[in-house]
Design a protein around this motif. Structure first.
Motif, PDB file in Angstrom:
ATOM      1  N   CYS A   1       0.969  -1.117  -0.031  1.00  0.00           N
ATOM      2  CA  CYS A   1      -0.047  -0.121   0.087  1.00  0.00           C
ATOM      3  C   CYS A   1       0.939   1.350  -0.064  1.00  0.00           C
ATOM      4  O   CYS A   1       1.966   1.370   0.740  1.00  0.00           O
ATOM      5  N   PRO A   2       0.565   2.224  -0.971  1.00  0.00           N
ATOM      6  CA  PRO A   2       1.471   3.421  -0.976  1.00  0.00           C
ATOM      7  C   PRO A   2       1.369   4.289   0.381  1.00  0.00           C
ATOM      8  O   PRO A   2       2.045   5.038   0.613  1.00  0.00           O
ATOM      9  N   HIS A   3       0.413   3.918   1.224  1.00  0.00           N
ATOM     10  CA  HIS A   3       0.268   4.905   2.420  1.00  0.00           C
ATOM     11  C   HIS A   3       1.022   4.337   3.455  1.00  0.00           C
ATOM     12  O   HIS A   3       2.223   5.328   3.934  1.00  0.00           O
ATOM     13  N   GLN A   4       1.323   3.055   3.892  1.00  0.00           N
ATOM     14  CA  GLN A   4       2.173   2.663   4.787  1.00  0.00           C
ATOM     15  C   GLN A   4       2.646   1.311   4.623  1.00  0.00           C
ATOM     16  O   GLN A   4       3.246   0.602   5.552  1.00  0.00           O
ATOM     17  N   GLY A   5       2.725   0.847   3.216  1.00  0.00           N
ATOM     18  CA  GLY A   5       3.575  -0.375   2.964  1.00  0.00           C
ATOM     19  C   GLY A   5       2.841  -1.695   3.342  1.00  0.00           C
ATOM     20  O   GLY A   5       3.575  -2.591   3.317  1.00  0.00           O
ATOM     21  N   ILE A   6       1.768  -1.606   3.807  1.00  0.00           N
ATOM     22  CA  ILE A   6       1.127  -2.778   4.164  1.00  0.00           C
ATOM     23  C   ILE A   6       0.716  -3.790   3.008  1.00  0.00           C
ATOM     24  O   ILE A   6       0.384  -3.327   1.669  1.00  0.00           O
ATOM     25  N   PRO A   7       0.943  -5.105   3.337  1.00  0.00           N
ATOM     26  CA  PRO A   7       0.977  -6.162   2.095  1.00  0.00           C
ATOM     27  C   PRO A   7      -0.557  -5.847   1.445  1.00  0.00           C
ATOM     28  O   PRO A   7      -1.835  -6.410   2.254  1.00  0.00           O
ATOM     29  N   MET A   8      -0.922  -5.605   0.138  1.00  0.00           N
ATOM     30  CA  MET A   8      -2.224  -5.670  -0.527  1.00  0.00           C
ATOM     31  C   MET A   8      -2.818  -6.669  -0.584  1.00  0.00           C
ATOM     32  O   MET A   8      -3.961  -6.972  -0.841  1.00  0.00           O
ATOM     33  N   ILE A   9      -1.994  -7.937  -0.805  1.00  0.00           N
ATOM     34  CA  ILE A   9      -2.774  -9.074  -1.109  1.00  0.00           C
ATOM     35  C   ILE A   9      -3.747  -9.493  -0.075  1.00  0.00           C
ATOM     36  O   ILE A   9      -4.503 -10.391  -0.397  1.00  0.00           O
ATOM     37  N   PHE A  10      -3.784  -9.016   1.107  1.00  0.00           N
ATOM     38  CA  PHE A  10      -4.746  -9.480   2.154  1.00  0.00           C
ATOM     39  C   PHE A  10      -5.922  -8.455   1.867  1.00  0.00           C
ATOM     40  O   PHE A  10      -6.711  -8.882   2.604  1.00  0.00           O
ATOM     41  N   GLY A  11      -5.913  -7.733   1.037  1.00  0.00           N
ATOM     42  CA  GLY A  11      -7.077  -6.736   0.783  1.00  0.00           C
ATOM     43  C   GLY A  11      -8.160  -7.283   0.351  1.00  0.00           C
ATOM     44  O   GLY A  11      -8.421  -8.250  -0.295  1.00  0.00           O
ATOM     45  N   SER A  12      -9.375  -6.833   0.844  1.00  0.00           N
ATOM     46  CA  SER A  12     -10.747  -7.135   0.329  1.00  0.00           C
ATOM     47  C   SER A  12     -11.038  -6.708  -0.895  1.00  0.00           C
ATOM     48  O   SER A  12     -10.729  -5.367  -1.353  1.00  0.00           O
ATOM     49  N   ILE A  13     -11.781  -7.284  -1.740  1.00  0.00           N
ATOM     50  CA  ILE A  13     -12.143  -6.983  -3.192  1.00  0.00           C
ATOM     51  C   ILE A  13     -13.594  -6.594  -2.863  1.00  0.00           C
ATOM     52  O   ILE A  13     -14.363  -7.478  -2.458  1.00  0.00           O
ATOM     53  N   THR A  14     -14.020  -5.455  -3.426  1.00  0.00           N
ATOM     54  CA  THR A  14     -15.246  -4.930  -3.154  1.00  0.00           C
ATOM     55  C   THR A  14     -15.676  -4.053  -4.011  1.00  0.00           C
ATOM     56  O   THR A  14     -14.933  -4.091  -5.240  1.00  0.00           O
ATOM     57  N   GLY A  15     -16.703  -3.241  -3.999  1.00  0.00           N
ATOM     58  CA  GLY A  15     -17.168  -2.242  -4.631  1.00  0.00           C
ATOM     59  C   GLY A  15     -17.293  -1.016  -3.872  1.00  0.00           C
ATOM     60  O   GLY A  15     -16.583  -0.988  -2.764  1.00  0.00           O
ATOM     61  N   THR A  16     -17.948  -0.097  -4.201  1.00  0.00           N
ATOM     62  CA  THR A  16     -17.951   1.164  -3.266  1.00  0.00           C
ATOM     63  C   THR A  16     -18.993   1.919  -3.418  1.00  0.00           C
ATOM     64  O   THR A  16     -19.795   1.814  -4.547  1.00  0.00           O
ATOM     65  N   MET A  17     -19.254   3.128  -2.681  1.00  0.00           N
ATOM     66  CA  MET A  17     -20.448   3.885  -3.021  1.00  0.00           C
ATOM     67  C   MET A  17     -20.138   5.148  -3.987  1.00  0.00           C
ATOM     68  O   MET A  17     -18.873   5.375  -4.000  1.00  0.00           O
ATOM     69  N   LEU A  18     -20.758   5.073  -5.097  1.00  0.00           N
ATOM     70  CA  LEU A  18     -20.744   6.108  -5.950  1.00  0.00           C
ATOM     71  C   LEU A  18     -21.229   7.588  -5.808  1.00  0.00           C
ATOM     72  O   LEU A  18     -22.062   7.700  -4.902  1.00  0.00           O
ATOM     73  N   THR A  19     -20.706   8.344  -6.339  1.00  0.00           N
ATOM     74  CA  THR A  19     -21.283   9.915  -6.343  1.00  0.00           C
ATOM     75  C   THR A  19     -22.525   9.890  -6.560  1.00  0.00           C
ATOM     76  O   THR A  19     -22.918   9.437  -7.648  1.00  0.00           O
ATOM     77  N   SER A  20     -23.158  10.598  -5.836  1.00  0.00           N
ATOM     78  CA  SER A  20     -24.682  10.549  -6.232  1.00  0.00           C
ATOM     79  C   SER A  20     -25.427  11.827  -5.421  1.00  0.00           C
ATOM     80  O   SER A  20     -24.631  12.783  -4.828  1.00  0.00           O
ATOM     81  N   ASN A  21     -26.786  12.022  -5.849  1.00  0.00           N
ATOM     82  CA  ASN A  21     -27.413  13.096  -5.179  1.00  0.00           C
ATOM     83  C   ASN A  21     -27.432  13.106  -3.886  1.00  0.00           C
ATOM     84  O   ASN A  21     -27.411  11.852  -3.141  1.00  0.00           O
ATOM     85  N   PRO A  22     -27.674  14.017  -2.990  1.00  0.00           N
ATOM     86  CA  PRO A  22     -28.042  14.186  -1.549  1.00  0.00           C
ATOM     87  C   PRO A  22     -29.309  12.937  -1.288  1.00  0.00           C
ATOM     88  O   PRO A  22     -30.193  13.082  -2.049  1.00  0.00           O
ATOM     89  N   GLN A  23     -28.962  12.295  -0.147  1.00  0.00           N
ATOM     90  CA  GLN A  23     -30.012  11.369   0.130  1.00  0.00           C
ATOM     91  C   GLN A  23     -30.205  10.148  -0.676  1.00  0.00           C
ATOM     92  O   GLN A  23     -31.148   9.398  -0.729  1.00  0.00           O
ATOM     93  N   GLU A  24     -29.404   9.898  -1.921  1.00  0.00           N
ATOM     94  CA  GLU A  24     -29.325   8.846  -2.839  1.00  0.00           C
ATOM     95  C   GLU A  24     -28.060   8.047  -2.344  1.00  0.00           C
ATOM     96  O   GLU A  24     -26.980   8.561  -2.246  1.00  0.00           O
ATOM     97  N   TYR A  25     -28.075   6.649  -2.348  1.00  0.00           N
ATOM     98  CA  TYR A  25     -27.027   6.004  -2.143  1.00  0.00           C
ATOM     99  C   TYR A  25     -27.129   4.938  -3.025  1.00  0.00           C
ATOM    100  O   TYR A  25     -27.934   3.953  -3.539  1.00  0.00           O
ATOM    101  N   GLU A  26     -25.722   4.923  -3.932  1.00  0.00           N
ATOM    102  CA  GLU A  26     -25.742   3.948  -4.953  1.00  0.00           C
ATOM    103  C   GLU A  26     -24.307   3.113  -4.875  1.00  0.00           C
ATOM    104  O   GLU A  26     -23.309   3.833  -4.908  1.00  0.00           O
ATOM    105  N   TYR A  27     -24.497   1.950  -4.848  1.00  0.00           N
ATOM    106  CA  TYR A  27     -23.447   1.141  -4.786  1.00  0.00           C
ATOM    107  C   TYR A  27     -23.102   0.652  -6.294  1.00  0.00           C
ATOM    108  O   TYR A  27     -23.675   0.307  -6.986  1.00  0.00           O
TER     109      TYR A  27
END
Length: 145
Positions: free
Chosen positions: A52-78
């Motif tokens: 990881c470019p932040h503190q060098g932690i091994p990224m192979i242990f990282g979770s594969i996910t999605g994320t919240m997308l930019t959206s309008n107020p009070q709308e939540y889009e994954y």
């Protein structure tokens, strides 16, 4: 060691047969002193520096996910499902394809490598010819799916 050949601007390294990295699996490749994580996510191959470019932690242990997308107020889009890797220590998120961070894409990136399926093999492309390559089978802990 795997077959290595120099192309015009890169070194082509045949790592192992494609069937040795099934969807959901990960392998760690040590190229000289550098660790590169290789992942098969839904039949898509990704390779990136295992740090990881932040503190060098091994990224192979990282979770594969999605994320919240930019959206309008009070709308939540994954979205971007199975396209994001999350640092296992501080939760920094990076796009698997580009290595760009979600919070600062022009300043912080996870170094990625060109990895491809070529016929029956997984092939990694590097900028220089490696002196030593080793492949480490990786067993994922329960939270790094």
């Amino acid at each position: 060691m795997s077959p290595v050949e120099k192309t015009h601007s890169q070194t082509r390294v045949v790592l192992f047969p494609y069937d040795q990295l099934k969807p959901g699996e990960r392998k760690l490749i040590k190229v000289d002193q550098l660790e590169i994580a290789i992942m098969n996510v839904d039949e898509n191959l990704y390779a990136f520096r295992n740090e990881c470019p932040h503190q060098g932690i091994p990224m192979i242990f990282g979770s594969i996910t999605g994320t919240m997308l930019t959206s309008n107020p009070q709308e939540y889009e994954y979205g971007l499902n199975n396209e994001i890797i999350t640092c296992p220590l501080h939760g920094w998120e990076f796009e698997l394809k580009t290595g760009k961070s979600l919070f600062s894409p022009n300043q912080v990136t996870l170094l990625t490598y060109d990895v491809r399926r070529e016929e029956r093999d997984i092939v990694l492309y590097l900028k220089r010819k490696p002196e030593n390559i080793s492949i480490i089978d990786f067993q994922c802990i329960p939270n790094c799916k």
